[in-house]
Design a protein around this motif. Sequence first.
Motif, PDB file in Angstrom:
ATOM      1  N   HIS A  15      12.460   3.356 -16.583  1.00  0.00           N
ATOM      2  CA  HIS A  15      10.975   3.665 -17.238  1.00  0.00           C
ATOM      3  C   HIS A  15      10.113   2.486 -17.173  1.00  0.00           C
ATOM      4  O   HIS A  15       9.129   2.767 -16.847  1.00  0.00           O
ATOM      5  N   GLU A  16      10.624   1.221 -17.293  1.00  0.00           N
ATOM      6  CA  GLU A  16       9.828   0.167 -17.227  1.00  0.00           C
ATOM      7  C   GLU A  16       9.379  -0.203 -15.722  1.00  0.00           C
ATOM      8  O   GLU A  16       8.188  -0.647 -15.478  1.00  0.00           O
ATOM      9  N   LEU A  17      10.228  -0.066 -14.786  1.00  0.00           N
ATOM     10  CA  LEU A  17       9.983  -0.199 -13.426  1.00  0.00           C
ATOM     11  C   LEU A  17       9.093   0.794 -12.887  1.00  0.00           C
ATOM     12  O   LEU A  17       8.054   0.288 -12.037  1.00  0.00           O
ATOM     13  N   ARG A  18       8.946   1.943 -13.368  1.00  0.00           N
ATOM     14  CA  ARG A  18       8.331   3.222 -12.928  1.00  0.00           C
ATOM     15  C   ARG A  18       6.851   2.876 -12.898  1.00  0.00           C
ATOM     16  O   ARG A  18       6.142   2.928 -12.128  1.00  0.00           O
ATOM     17  N   THR A  19       6.513   2.319 -14.272  1.00  0.00           N
ATOM     18  CA  THR A  19       5.044   1.970 -14.396  1.00  0.00           C
ATOM     19  C   THR A  19       4.293   1.267 -13.564  1.00  0.00           C
ATOM     20  O   THR A  19       3.153   1.537 -12.993  1.00  0.00           O
ATOM     21  N   THR A  68       4.243   2.709  -9.854  1.00  0.00           N
ATOM     22  CA  THR A  68       3.288   3.792  -9.872  1.00  0.00           C
ATOM     23  C   THR A  68       1.915   3.288  -9.590  1.00  0.00           C
ATOM     24  O   THR A  68       1.360   3.941  -8.813  1.00  0.00           O
ATOM     25  N   VAL A  69       1.495   2.277 -10.397  1.00  0.00           N
ATOM     26  CA  VAL A  69       0.007   1.775 -10.274  1.00  0.00           C
ATOM     27  C   VAL A  69       0.066   1.198  -9.113  1.00  0.00           C
ATOM     28  O   VAL A  69      -1.112   1.471  -8.268  1.00  0.00           O
ATOM     29  N   MET A  70       0.761   0.401  -8.665  1.00  0.00           N
ATOM     30  CA  MET A  70       0.766  -0.259  -7.136  1.00  0.00           C
ATOM     31  C   MET A  70       0.767   0.638  -6.203  1.00  0.00           C
ATOM     32  O   MET A  70      -0.190   0.581  -5.029  1.00  0.00           O
ATOM     33  N   ARG A  71       1.426   1.781  -6.174  1.00  0.00           N
ATOM     34  CA  ARG A  71       1.684   2.764  -5.088  1.00  0.00           C
ATOM     35  C   ARG A  71       0.212   3.582  -4.979  1.00  0.00           C
ATOM     36  O   ARG A  71      -0.151   3.761  -3.917  1.00  0.00           O
ATOM     37  N   GLY A  72      -0.460   3.906  -6.114  1.00  0.00           N
ATOM     38  CA  GLY A  72      -1.537   4.297  -6.380  1.00  0.00           C
ATOM     39  C   GLY A  72      -2.888   3.679  -5.511  1.00  0.00           C
ATOM     40  O   GLY A  72      -3.353   4.215  -4.913  1.00  0.00           O
ATOM     41  N   TYR A  73      -2.819   2.520  -5.999  1.00  0.00           N
ATOM     42  CA  TYR A  73      -3.809   1.517  -5.371  1.00  0.00           C
ATOM     43  C   TYR A  73      -3.504   1.440  -3.973  1.00  0.00           C
ATOM     44  O   TYR A  73      -4.525   1.561  -2.932  1.00  0.00           O
ATOM     45  N   LEU A  74      -2.422   1.387  -3.658  1.00  0.00           N
ATOM     46  CA  LEU A  74      -2.026   1.015  -1.992  1.00  0.00           C
ATOM     47  C   LEU A  74      -2.472   2.334  -1.063  1.00  0.00           C
ATOM     48  O   LEU A  74      -2.928   2.136   0.003  1.00  0.00           O
ATOM     49  N   GLU A  75      -2.055   3.702  -1.792  1.00  0.00           N
ATOM     50  CA  GLU A  75      -2.249   4.683  -1.011  1.00  0.00           C
ATOM     51  C   GLU A  75      -3.923   4.955  -0.931  1.00  0.00           C
ATOM     52  O   GLU A  75      -4.343   5.691   0.234  1.00  0.00           O
ATOM     53  N   GLU A  76      -4.541   4.802  -2.055  1.00  0.00           N
ATOM     54  CA  GLU A  76      -5.838   4.844  -1.907  1.00  0.00           C
ATOM     55  C   GLU A  76      -6.523   3.949  -0.945  1.00  0.00           C
ATOM     56  O   GLU A  76      -7.475   4.086  -0.217  1.00  0.00           O
ATOM     57  N   LEU A  77      -6.022   2.603  -0.935  1.00  0.00           N
ATOM     58  CA  LEU A  77      -6.677   1.878   0.157  1.00  0.00           C
ATOM     59  C   LEU A  77      -6.259   2.045   1.652  1.00  0.00           C
ATOM     60  O   LEU A  77      -7.091   2.000   2.453  1.00  0.00           O
ATOM     61  N   ALA A  78      -5.100   2.788   1.818  1.00  0.00           N
ATOM     62  CA  ALA A  78      -4.631   3.196   2.903  1.00  0.00           C
ATOM     63  C   ALA A  78      -5.423   4.393   3.621  1.00  0.00           C
ATOM     64  O   ALA A  78      -5.690   4.219   4.727  1.00  0.00           O
ATOM     65  N   ASN A  79      -5.848   5.345   2.772  1.00  0.00           N
ATOM     66  CA  ASN A  79      -6.420   6.489   2.964  1.00  0.00           C
ATOM     67  C   ASN A  79      -8.136   6.354   3.052  1.00  0.00           C
ATOM     68  O   ASN A  79      -8.889   7.395   3.393  1.00  0.00           O
ATOM     69  N   GLY A  80      -8.380   5.150   2.701  1.00  0.00           N
ATOM     70  CA  GLY A  80      -9.868   4.861   2.678  1.00  0.00           C
ATOM     71  C   GLY A  80     -10.548   5.432   1.350  1.00  0.00           C
ATOM     72  O   GLY A  80     -11.885   5.369   1.470  1.00  0.00           O
ATOM     73  N   SER A  81     -10.156   5.927   0.500  1.00  0.00           N
ATOM     74  CA  SER A  81     -10.486   6.446  -0.854  1.00  0.00           C
ATOM     75  C   SER A  81     -11.266   5.295  -1.416  1.00  0.00           C
ATOM     76  O   SER A  81     -12.399   5.564  -2.403  1.00  0.00           O
ATOM     77  N   ILE A  82     -10.524   4.024  -1.618  1.00  0.00           N
ATOM     78  CA  ILE A  82     -11.239   3.063  -2.227  1.00  0.00           C
ATOM     79  C   ILE A  82     -11.311   1.759  -1.116  1.00  0.00           C
ATOM     80  O   ILE A  82     -10.849   1.709  -0.231  1.00  0.00           O
ATOM     81  N   GLU A  83     -12.333   0.921  -1.642  1.00  0.00           N
ATOM     82  CA  GLU A  83     -12.387  -0.273  -0.635  1.00  0.00           C
ATOM     83  C   GLU A  83     -11.732  -1.465  -1.510  1.00  0.00           C
ATOM     84  O   GLU A  83     -11.890  -1.680  -2.817  1.00  0.00           O
ATOM     85  N   THR A 143       2.420  -7.066 -10.052  1.00  0.00           N
ATOM     86  CA  THR A 143       3.523  -7.481  -9.430  1.00  0.00           C
ATOM     87  C   THR A 143       4.366  -8.645 -10.245  1.00  0.00           C
ATOM     88  O   THR A 143       5.580  -8.945 -10.202  1.00  0.00           O
ATOM     89  N   ARG A 144       3.260  -9.439 -11.167  1.00  0.00           N
ATOM     90  CA  ARG A 144       3.667 -10.366 -12.002  1.00  0.00           C
ATOM     91  C   ARG A 144       4.517  -9.629 -13.207  1.00  0.00           C
ATOM     92  O   ARG A 144       5.661 -10.404 -13.545  1.00  0.00           O
ATOM     93  N   ARG A 145       4.010  -8.649 -13.334  1.00  0.00           N
ATOM     94  CA  ARG A 145       4.780  -8.190 -14.727  1.00  0.00           C
ATOM     95  C   ARG A 145       6.132  -7.687 -14.194  1.00  0.00           C
ATOM     96  O   ARG A 145       7.149  -7.557 -14.740  1.00  0.00           O
ATOM     97  N   LEU A 146       6.130  -7.092 -12.875  1.00  0.00           N
ATOM     98  CA  LEU A 146       7.665  -7.029 -12.379  1.00  0.00           C
ATOM     99  C   LEU A 146       8.634  -8.116 -12.144  1.00  0.00           C
ATOM    100  O   LEU A 146       9.794  -8.133 -12.413  1.00  0.00           O
ATOM    101  N   GLU A 147       7.948  -9.093 -11.729  1.00  0.00           N
ATOM    102  CA  GLU A 147       8.567 -10.420 -11.691  1.00  0.00           C
ATOM    103  C   GLU A 147       9.256 -10.789 -12.988  1.00  0.00           C
ATOM    104  O   GLU A 147      10.271 -11.289 -13.328  1.00  0.00           O
ATOM    105  N   ARG A 148       8.303 -10.728 -13.890  1.00  0.00           N
ATOM    106  CA  ARG A 148       8.664 -11.064 -15.410  1.00  0.00           C
ATOM    107  C   ARG A 148       9.516 -10.321 -16.030  1.00  0.00           C
ATOM    108  O   ARG A 148      10.708 -10.683 -16.644  1.00  0.00           O
TER     109      ARG A 148
END
Length: 364
Positions: free
Chosen positions: A154-158, A161-176, A189-194
């Motif tokens: 549960h903790e790792l999913r959040t 999921t946020v990082m995947r969402g940003y990266l997918e939108e960056l990849a398909n050009g939805s956001i800059e 990423t820091r939260r994952l490391e912590r």
Amino acid sequence: MSKLSLGTRLFLSHLLVMFVGLGSFICIAKFSSPRMFIVRLEKLEKQGFFTVRSARTYLVKGFETAWNNSAFWSVIFGVSAAGGVSYFVSRRTMKPLNQMKEITQKLAQGHLEERMPESDIPEWDQLGNSFNLMANSLEGVEKRRRELISDMTHELRTPLTVMRGYLEELANGSIEGNPDLYLNLVKETRRLERLIHDMQELSKAEAGYLSITLHPINIIPLLTSLVERFSDQIMDDGPMIQLDYPQELPPVLADSDRTEQILVNLIGNAIRYTETGTITIKAWSTKKQVWIEIIDTGIGIKPEDLPYIFERFWRADKSRSRYSGGTGIGLAITRRLVELQGGKIEVESEIGKGSTFRFSLSIA
């Protein structure tokens, strides 16, 4: 050659005892009874009852024959009776052990709810109680393991999921890409490391692998430096940190680095959940211990939540759990670090009035 089972050994041991006793009785009676019989006849002759000198040999042989026949049937019936009783006793004695064997196999198959029934043999009953305590512990460990996996997932999913969402939108050009977006990715990423670091610390602490070096330390300089450090980090409209300790405080037997880690966790939690008011760090000593107390005027903890405050992934404020900076593991690590140094930790709290965490360290 196959080894004999315990039940067979008990049965044979009973028979062996019976044979030794019965054999000893027969051997002694075999050699002593005729002589005692002759002595008795001689006494009767001396008293003048009758004369049996001519019939002595015949009488002795008759006595020996009668004795041999009696001994033969005594052995037959004795062995049968002793064998039956030995078999019954050995079966009754082995029954709890066979039950334990079956239950152990069921536990190995994952049926952790199985328990040993009570026994009317005190020693087996004590062993059964110890076995049930072990089974309860195994069931608790398995339950916590499943909860830990569920919580970790549960903790790792959040953040993932946020990082995947940003990266997918960056990849398909939805956001800059922009500095704020990259900063959010860095935060995740820091939260994952912590989270991973805290889990490693907790697993080491619970397994006893954390290095704990106990030596006499003066706790006052450590408290003073932490108060100064956290005071510089608090905003002007935040809570005020104050230190309260007696003129003389004995040194404690502790690990300075781990003690600092405990205080950082507790003071950090107090600041996180205290928007205004005061945070008091208090220290005092008893005959054998020094107590350190962190008192805040924050949001407090519900009474029904207090028993779970030191559990993994537990948070006092569920609404702020994801982004308040905590992983929900800090207090579990704190408790274990206190216990590894021979102390204990306690908590008191009241909703809307604040919380008090206190822990003890042994006087050096």
